[in-house]
Design a protein around this motif. Structure first.
Motif, PDB file in Angstrom:
ATOM      1  N   GLY B  33       0.825  -1.209   0.000  1.00 48.74           N
ATOM      2  CA  GLY B  33       0.000   0.000   0.000  1.00 48.74           C
ATOM      3  C   GLY B  33       0.854   1.253   0.000  1.00 48.74           C
ATOM      4  O   GLY B  33       2.088   1.182   0.082  1.00 48.74           O
ATOM      5  N   PRO B  34       0.192   2.432  -0.049  1.00 48.86           N
ATOM      6  CA  PRO B  34       0.912   3.703  -0.144  1.00 48.86           C
ATOM      7  C   PRO B  34       1.850   3.980   1.036  1.00 48.86           C
ATOM      8  O   PRO B  34       2.812   4.723   0.895  1.00 48.86           O
ATOM      9  N   GLU B 266      -6.020   5.694   4.030  1.00 44.97           N
ATOM     10  CA  GLU B 266      -4.622   5.948   3.682  1.00 44.97           C
ATOM     11  C   GLU B 266      -3.826   4.669   3.453  1.00 44.97           C
ATOM     12  O   GLU B 266      -2.865   4.654   2.693  1.00 44.97           O
ATOM     13  N   SER B 269      -4.329   1.481  -1.445  1.00 50.68           N
ATOM     14  CA  SER B 269      -4.594   2.332  -2.607  1.00 50.68           C
ATOM     15  C   SER B 269      -5.864   1.837  -3.298  1.00 50.68           C
ATOM     16  O   SER B 269      -6.341   0.741  -3.044  1.00 50.68           O
ATOM     17  N   LYS B 270      -6.395   2.686  -4.162  1.00 53.43           N
ATOM     18  CA  LYS B 270      -7.637   2.332  -4.885  1.00 53.43           C
ATOM     19  C   LYS B 270      -7.463   1.038  -5.673  1.00 53.43           C
ATOM     20  O   LYS B 270      -8.375   0.220  -5.751  1.00 53.43           O
TER      21      LYS B 270
END
Lengths: 153, 336
Positions: B33-34, B266, B269-270
């Protein structure tokens, strides 16, 4: 008492608000995916059935059993390989409704609850998903059977 | 009259417990993830060499505590108390980790609000002089949560668009009497709020009113406005829940600006297709103890309002048709 009524109304209002705010399922896309996924499995089933009648010269009821056995085997194997849940995520009802979905609903709890042992894990939890389908499926088939015995004969 | 209380539900920590260190471990999906690069350990495999998901989760809790202590150059024998919990029945992940750690332990259950709840209690312990060093920790695991609350992992089912993915993650914070880290100044204890949401696949909507209640109470008690904070962050409301918070809090005359976000929004991610985002104790715990603390140490963030939210349901209550009560606990973390 008054605050109770106020609370009820507040809840109703909030639920209405959430209903219109929440993202909706894409019904048309989901139906299309289910149609394609379910259709493909049925086509495969038809092919197996044709193979059974033409190649093995099986009678129709035997060919149907043969088809069911092969499809359940495939559903169970794909579940074991960790593929069926991905198919299910994409095709939705298309992979749940056919008999392969039934195999998936039995094998997935068996895999999940193996760690709780063969008796209290697999034994007790094997039918947590398929159990209700069996209970109501068998119950309603008995009911329909009785009705047909009494009136349709 | 209690002298460290302000208003309806806010506690004032007169001695301002110091956040000495924090650490977090996450699973492979969270690592992609981010925020992946901020976490201390990203697991390649969320079974982590253990025999069961539950064992892996407990090991994550234990390791997060050890890592936090390591970062502060301390041993388990240097801290006087461990406070925390998790999502599983009878909080076994935390209990079993405490069995190995051998630190006097208080187990808490606040569902996904446990990180904030344990920091609230931990701060009271340090502030009240009952311990010099306290570790607060919590964890959650996607695979243990799925089997307890939902379906077997390999079942080919679809999730509703409002669903969230339980974060595989553990976070721990070391609170000390003294130090030069960020300080916990105020805590606001949440009230359990239930606006009748029954859909266990829509926990963001179930918890949002509790978050609004706590944030509003906090700001009113301290006579503050949202823009006094560099960051207001909720725990795991996800995309829908945090949107609802913005809407509902406007009705109270409070506008949340771009300084408001949610850990659940957060952490994934999409493209990771987690529907409304992340959830679980580990969601807010891992984001707070790495990303947010790092930003505070760098001086980018000076004043943070951390609000972790919990959906207080059980599989039994859901099956019996009960609605889902929510709770949210808040803390202000400030740098001098």
């Amino acid at each position: 008492m008054n605050s109770n009524i106020g609370q009820k109304e507040k809840q109703k209002e909030y639920q209405k608000y959430v209903q219109q705010k929440m993202p909706k399922s894409h019904i048309v896309t989901n139906c299309a995916k289910a149609f394609v996924g379910g259709g493909l499995i049925c086509m495969l089933g038809q092919a197996i059935s044709d193979f059974a009648t033409n190649y093995y010269q099986l009678a129709k009821p035997d060919a149907a059993s043969f088809t069911a056995i092969v499809l359940v085997f495939l559903g169970a194997t794909l579940t074991g390989l960790g593929v069926y849940d991905d198919l299910g995520k994409f095709f939705g009802a298309g992979t749940i409704v056919p008999i392969t979905g039934f195999a998936n609903s039995i094998v997935s709890p068996a895999m999940e609850f193996k760690r709780e042992g063969y008796v209290l894990g697999i034994g007790a939890k094997l039918f947590i998903i398929a159990g209700p389908v069996l209970v109501y499926g068998i119950s309603s088939s008995i009911l329909v059977g009785l009705i047909s015995y009494m009136f349709v004969r | 009259m209690a002298f460290n209380r302000i208003g309806f539900s806010t506690l004032k920590y007169l001695n301002m417990p110091n956040i000495t260190s924090g650490a977090a471990i996450v699973g492979p999906v969270e690592g992609k993830g981010p925020l992946g690069k901020y976490f201390d350990i990203v697991l390649d495999d969320d079974l982590w060499g253990e025999k069961s998901w539950e064992k892996a989760e407990s090991k994550m809790f234990e390791t997060a505590v050890k890592l936090t202590l390591e970062k502060a150059n301390k041993k388990a024998t240097d801290v006087q108390m461990l406070v925390g919990g998790d999502l599983l029945n009878q909080i076994i992940s935390a209990n079993f980790a405490a069995r190995t750690l051998q630190i006097p332990f208080l187990g808490l259950f606040g569902a996904c609000s446990t990180m904030a709840e344990s920091l609230l209690v931990g701060s009271m312990i340090v502030d009240g002089g009952y311990a010099d060093d306290v570790v607060c920790a919590t964890c959650s695991h996607f695979s243990t949560a799925e089997r307890q609350f939902r379906f077997p992992l390999e079942l080919g089912s679809q999730k509703s668009p409002t669903a969230q993915r339980t974060v595989t993650g553990a976070g721990a914070t070391l609170l000390s009497k003294t130090g030069n880290g960020p300080k916990i100044k105020y805590g606001t204890v949440g009230t359990v709020i239930d606006l009748g949401i029954k859909d266990a696949g829509n926990m963001g909507a179930a918890m949002a009113p509790a978050a609004v209640h706590t944030i509003t109470a906090h700001l009113r008690d301290l006579n503050r406005t949202p823009d006094e904070y560099d960051l207001i962050v909720t725990g795991d409301l996800g995309a829908l829940g945090s949107d609802i918070v913005r809407d509902l809090i406007k009705e109270q005359g409070i506008t949340l600006g771009s300084n408001y976000t949610d850990c659940g929004c957060e952490i994934f991610s999409k493209e990771q297709d987690t529907h409304c985002g992340g959830s679980g104790c580990g969601c807010s715990a891992s984001v707070l103890n790495t990303f947010i603390l790092k930003r505070m140490r760098e001086g980018v963030l000076k004043k943070v309002l951390f609000v972790a939210t919990g959906a207080l349901l059980s599989p039994t209550s859901s099956q019996q048709g009960e609605s889902i009560p929510g709770v949210a606990h808040a803390l202000t973390i400030e740098c001098d």
